[in-house]
Write a protein that holds these residues in place. Structure first.
Motif, short mmCIF file in Angstrom:
data_model
loop_
_atom_site.label_atom_id
_atom_site.label_comp_id
_atom_site.label_asym_id
_atom_site.label_seq_id
_atom_site.Cartn_x
_atom_site.Cartn_y
_atom_site.Cartn_z
N THR A 1 22.62 14.70 -16.57
CA THR A 1 21.24 14.73 -17.26
C THR A 1 20.94 14.21 -18.28
N LYS B 1 18.56 11.40 -18.27
CA LYS B 1 17.62 11.72 -17.99
C LYS B 1 16.59 10.75 -17.32
N PRO C 1 15.51 12.90 -11.54
CA PRO C 1 14.01 12.68 -11.56
C PRO C 1 14.44 14.57 -11.91
N GLU C 2 12.94 15.29 -12.54
CA GLU C 2 13.53 17.08 -12.94
C GLU C 2 13.28 17.77 -11.54
N ILE D 1 20.21 21.44 -13.40
CA ILE D 1 19.50 20.67 -13.54
C ILE D 1 18.07 20.76 -14.46
N ALA D 2 17.94 21.98 -13.32
CA ALA D 2 16.52 22.22 -13.85
C ALA D 2 16.74 23.46 -15.07
N ARG E 1 17.73 21.74 -17.76
CA ARG E 1 18.46 20.59 -18.75
C ARG E 1 17.79 20.36 -19.92
N ASP E 2 16.32 20.31 -20.22
CA ASP E 2 15.34 20.06 -20.79
C ASP E 2 15.97 21.61 -22.41
#
Length: 306
Positions: free
Chosen positions: A43, A47, A51-52, A230-231, A233-234
């Motif tokens: 991710t 990036k 997708p988010e 993934i959710a 990743r930020d």
């Protein structure tokens, strides 16, 4: 039965070592760690391509896993509690059995009463060993004769053979007029209760919880780990990875607890305390018989009873 032998049994109200808990899920946590690191790398590296993912997706999957886990825990506890009730009934019937022998059998047959009672003690220990898949005749020589041992060695079901020997001897007491027919019927009813309890325990032992249930549950937990990673990743990896491990570990621990509870005769710390119960029955019976050498109750082994 020697006190220094190790028989894994039921967990007791003591502090459970953290290493015991971690050892149960160490491989699952390792897999989640690898998944988390791989997903975090992908991710971050791609990036713009990946997708988010809304947090509601892993939240939905986590809710579904919780529902499935709740169902499995309930079913597993029902099996464990049924096993405990079975052995509770064996305790009650064992006391009644000896009291019936002392009440109904002629007073000049005390040696035969003792022989039957000791054979029943052997049955209790033998049943516990048999349910665990261990040697069902181990240490029985202190309760029964060599002739009895030789007889049950020819049987696949050793506890059943011991019940048969007691049934035969009670019939002999009736034939010798040391026991009237009505008393024989009541004692035989108690023996039937022992046979019924044994059959119920064997049914639990032989009925396997669907393996696919556990496989699918693990699969969904890993899917949850991927989607949650993934959710998130930020979020910085030093926070994301530990959070992922903690949440996944809670699911795996609950699943592992359910898996252990579903097999109450599997020779694990969550096992039914059959050896301890059998020892308590031995103590009760020997005291009823007026024996001088009474064994001590088995002491817990670390954090579980024997």
């Amino acid at each position: 039965m020697q006190d220094n032998r190790i028989y894994n049994n039921m967990l007791i109200n003591k502090k459970i070592p953290i290493n015991y808990i971690l050892n149960k899920i160490k491989f699952e946590i390792l897999y989640v760690l690898i998944i988390g690191l791989i997903v975090h790398y992908l991710t971050t590296r791609f990036k713009a391509v990946i997708p988010e993912m809304p947090i509601t997706i892993p939240a939905f999957i986590g809710t579904a896993i919780s529902v499935i886990l709740s169902f499995k825990l309930n079913q597993s506890y029902d099996r464990w509690w049924e096993a405990r009730k079975i052995w509770g009934s064996i305790v009650n019937d064992s006391r009644s059995f000896v009291l019936q022998l002392q009440s109904f059998v002629a007073k000049d047959q005390q040696s035969k009463i003792k022989k039957i009672a000791f054979r029943h003690i052997a049955w209790c220990f033998s049943l516990g060993q048999s349910l665990r898949g261990l040697n069902a005749t181990e240490h029985l020589d202190q309760f029964i004769t060599k002739e009895d041992l030789d007889y049950i060695e020819n049987h696949n079901n050793k506890p059943l053979a011991l019940l048969q020997l007691n049934t035969i001897q009670i019939a002999e007491l009736k034939e010798n007029n040391s026991l009237n027919v009505f008393s024989q019927i009541q004692i035989n009813n108690t023996l039937v209760n022992f046979s019924t309890a044994m059959g119920m325990a064997e049914r639990i032992k032989s009925t396997v919880f669907p393996v696919t249930y556990r496989m699918f549950l693990h699969f969904f937990i890993y899917v949850f780990a991927v989607t949650l990673s993934i959710a998130l990743r930020d979020i910085e990896s030093y926070f994301e990875i530990p959070l992922l491990l903690i949440i996944s570990a809670s699911f795996f621990l609950l699943e592992k607890s359910a898996t252990h509870l579903q097999d109450p005769f599997s020779n694990k710390p969550t096992d039914t305390a059959m050896t301890t119960i059998a020892r308590n029955i031995e103590i009760n019976i020997k005291q009823l018989l007026g024996e001088k050498e009474i064994p001590k109750p088995l002491q817990p082994k670390d954090f579980y009873s024997l």
